[in-house]
Design a protein around this motif. Sequence first.
Motif, mmCIF file in Angstrom:
data_model
loop_
_atom_site.group_PDB
_atom_site.id
_atom_site.type_symbol
_atom_site.label_atom_id
_atom_site.label_comp_id
_atom_site.label_asym_id
_atom_site.label_seq_id
_atom_site.Cartn_x
_atom_site.Cartn_y
_atom_site.Cartn_z
ATOM 1 N N LEU A 152 10.889 1.751 1.949
ATOM 2 C CA LEU A 152 9.959 2.404 1.025
ATOM 3 C C LEU A 152 10.247 3.893 0.890
ATOM 4 C CD1 LEU A 152 6.674 0.556 1.978
ATOM 5 C CD2 LEU A 152 8.045 0.282 -0.096
ATOM 6 N N ALA A 206 14.923 -8.506 -2.117
ATOM 7 C CA ALA A 206 13.926 -9.439 -2.658
ATOM 8 C C ALA A 206 14.587 -10.438 -3.605
ATOM 9 C CB ALA A 206 12.822 -8.671 -3.387
ATOM 10 N N LEU A 216 -0.458 -3.208 1.092
ATOM 11 C CA LEU A 216 0.886 -3.654 0.713
ATOM 12 C C LEU A 216 1.906 -3.344 1.803
ATOM 13 C CD1 LEU A 216 1.164 -2.720 -3.084
ATOM 14 C CD2 LEU A 216 0.680 -4.941 -2.054
ATOM 15 N N ASP A 275 6.259 -6.471 -4.241
ATOM 16 C CA ASP A 275 4.936 -5.851 -4.384
ATOM 17 C C ASP A 275 4.934 -4.424 -3.847
ATOM 18 O OD1 ASP A 275 4.067 -8.214 -5.411
ATOM 19 O OD2 ASP A 275 2.988 -8.858 -3.612
ATOM 20 N N ALA A 276 5.566 -4.242 -2.678
ATOM 21 C CA ALA A 276 5.557 -2.922 -2.057
ATOM 22 C C ALA A 276 6.394 -1.929 -2.865
ATOM 23 C CB ALA A 276 6.053 -3.005 -0.616
ATOM 24 N N VAL A 277 7.563 -2.381 -3.327
ATOM 25 C CA VAL A 277 8.417 -1.486 -4.115
ATOM 26 C C VAL A 277 7.689 -1.046 -5.377
ATOM 27 C CG1 VAL A 277 10.474 -1.434 -5.588
ATOM 28 C CG2 VAL A 277 10.643 -2.267 -3.233
ATOM 29 N N LEU A 283 8.254 -7.553 -0.551
ATOM 30 C CA LEU A 283 9.167 -6.470 -0.906
ATOM 31 C C LEU A 283 8.922 -6.027 -2.345
ATOM 32 C CD1 LEU A 283 12.418 -7.873 0.744
ATOM 33 C CD2 LEU A 283 11.478 -5.606 1.211
ATOM 34 N N ALA A 299 15.646 -2.572 -1.294
ATOM 35 C CA ALA A 299 14.532 -3.505 -1.100
ATOM 36 C C ALA A 299 14.445 -4.484 -2.259
ATOM 37 C CB ALA A 299 13.221 -2.728 -0.958
ATOM 38 N N LEU A 305 4.005 -6.074 3.987
ATOM 39 C CA LEU A 305 5.463 -6.025 4.095
ATOM 40 C C LEU A 305 5.892 -6.079 5.562
ATOM 41 C CD1 LEU A 305 8.244 -5.807 2.881
ATOM 42 C CD2 LEU A 305 7.938 -3.321 2.724
ATOM 43 N N LYS A 352 14.431 1.978 -1.982
ATOM 44 C CA LYS A 352 13.681 0.997 -2.775
ATOM 45 C C LYS A 352 14.627 0.093 -3.555
ATOM 46 C CE LYS A 352 9.019 2.801 -3.422
ATOM 47 N NZ LYS A 352 7.942 3.062 -4.404
#
Lengths: 198, 198
Positions: free
Chosen positions: A32, A43, A5, B48-50, B46, A39, A9, A36
């Motif tokens: 991250l 998104a 992941l 998915d990673a968060v 973003l 982020a 990113l 967050k």
Amino acid sequence: MYSPLIDELMQAFRVLPGVGPKSAQRMAFHLLERDKEGATKLAQALTDAVEGVGRCDCCQTLTEQSLCRICANPRRDSSVVCVVENPSDIIIFEQSGAYQGFYFVLHGHLSPIDGIGPSDLGLDLLESRFSGGDIKEVVLATNSTVEGEATAHYISEIAKSHNILVSKLAQGVPLGGELEYLDGGTLAHAISSRTRVE
Amino acid sequence: MYSPLIDELMQAFRVLPGVGPKSAQRMAFHLLERDKEGATKLAQALTDAVEGVGRCDCCQTLTEQSLCRICANPRRDSSVVCVVENPSDIIIFEQSGAYQGFYFVLHGHLSPIDGIGPSDLGLDLLESRFSGGDIKEVVLATNSTVEGEATAHYISEIAKSHNILVSKLAQGVPLGGELEYLDGGTLAHAISSRTRVE
Ligand SMILES: [Zn+2]
Ligand SMILES: [Zn+2]
């Protein structure tokens, strides 16, 4: 190198202009590790903009309305239209405070080698505006590159065939430069002393 | 200045390190004009990673697994643990090829003025690893800044109380610099000639 992941990113950040592998890594870790929430907001903003933003029916600039704020403003001078390559060029004109007319955004310039012709720039839409009869003058403000100048010349021919006055920005726009990097004062001067194209 | 969704997108890009108003504008226009697909992928990456990325239960690095790849690798040398400030520091160690042990990621350094104390860095978790008995040596590889050195000193005291050998990277790490900017060769040399902390 990282977990999937995080790798994805980092790879996804590479779509941004000027972002190489190192910047992408810094961006991914920054979000991250420390933001967050930011982020998630990014998104959402991306998703909203991709879904919502299209082109103005009249001037082709990016907007989520069918008509952008400028085209929808009845107090603008409808006798002048300024042709620019990019939506961001409009901002520079607006910040200069020296222009009250409408715009037309090409989203590029003629480039036969890349297969970009008049219809790709929406010149049929521009010509239909010329046909409308309101427009008395077109200000050509494409970038002063070879492609920008060629595009301006092409548009000036169309405008003249509709008996529309054609002008371009006065000297003051640096040769070979891009409008985006111009300061408002220089541009204001260039607008007020724009020259007629014969 | 622009329509709301575009303004929001530009604002959202400002959460990224090193991105000012001008870069944010270029990013937003680039994606909306030329790469909506890339924008959608970035939004998804973003999200998915968060949602997916957390910290390794053992070393605290960022990962979507409960144990990161390194901590889950039985072929690593479990007698050595290297303490770094950032997840990206691990990559530099791995790229140097000179280190086979495990890691521990602090996600920062002690900073009383910012209210960052030992528990914020997970030093209780590190100490519980020291108590486990496997670890014979801890390599302190925090940044060579005042805060990084103070953090290293604090950890060395804990390690010594568990009779664990403490070492730090050899000279070769530029003073006042951050590990992230170091090349693999310099780091490999610094690892192989690491010095014992008395
Ligand atoms: Zn418009
Ligand atoms: Zn781990």
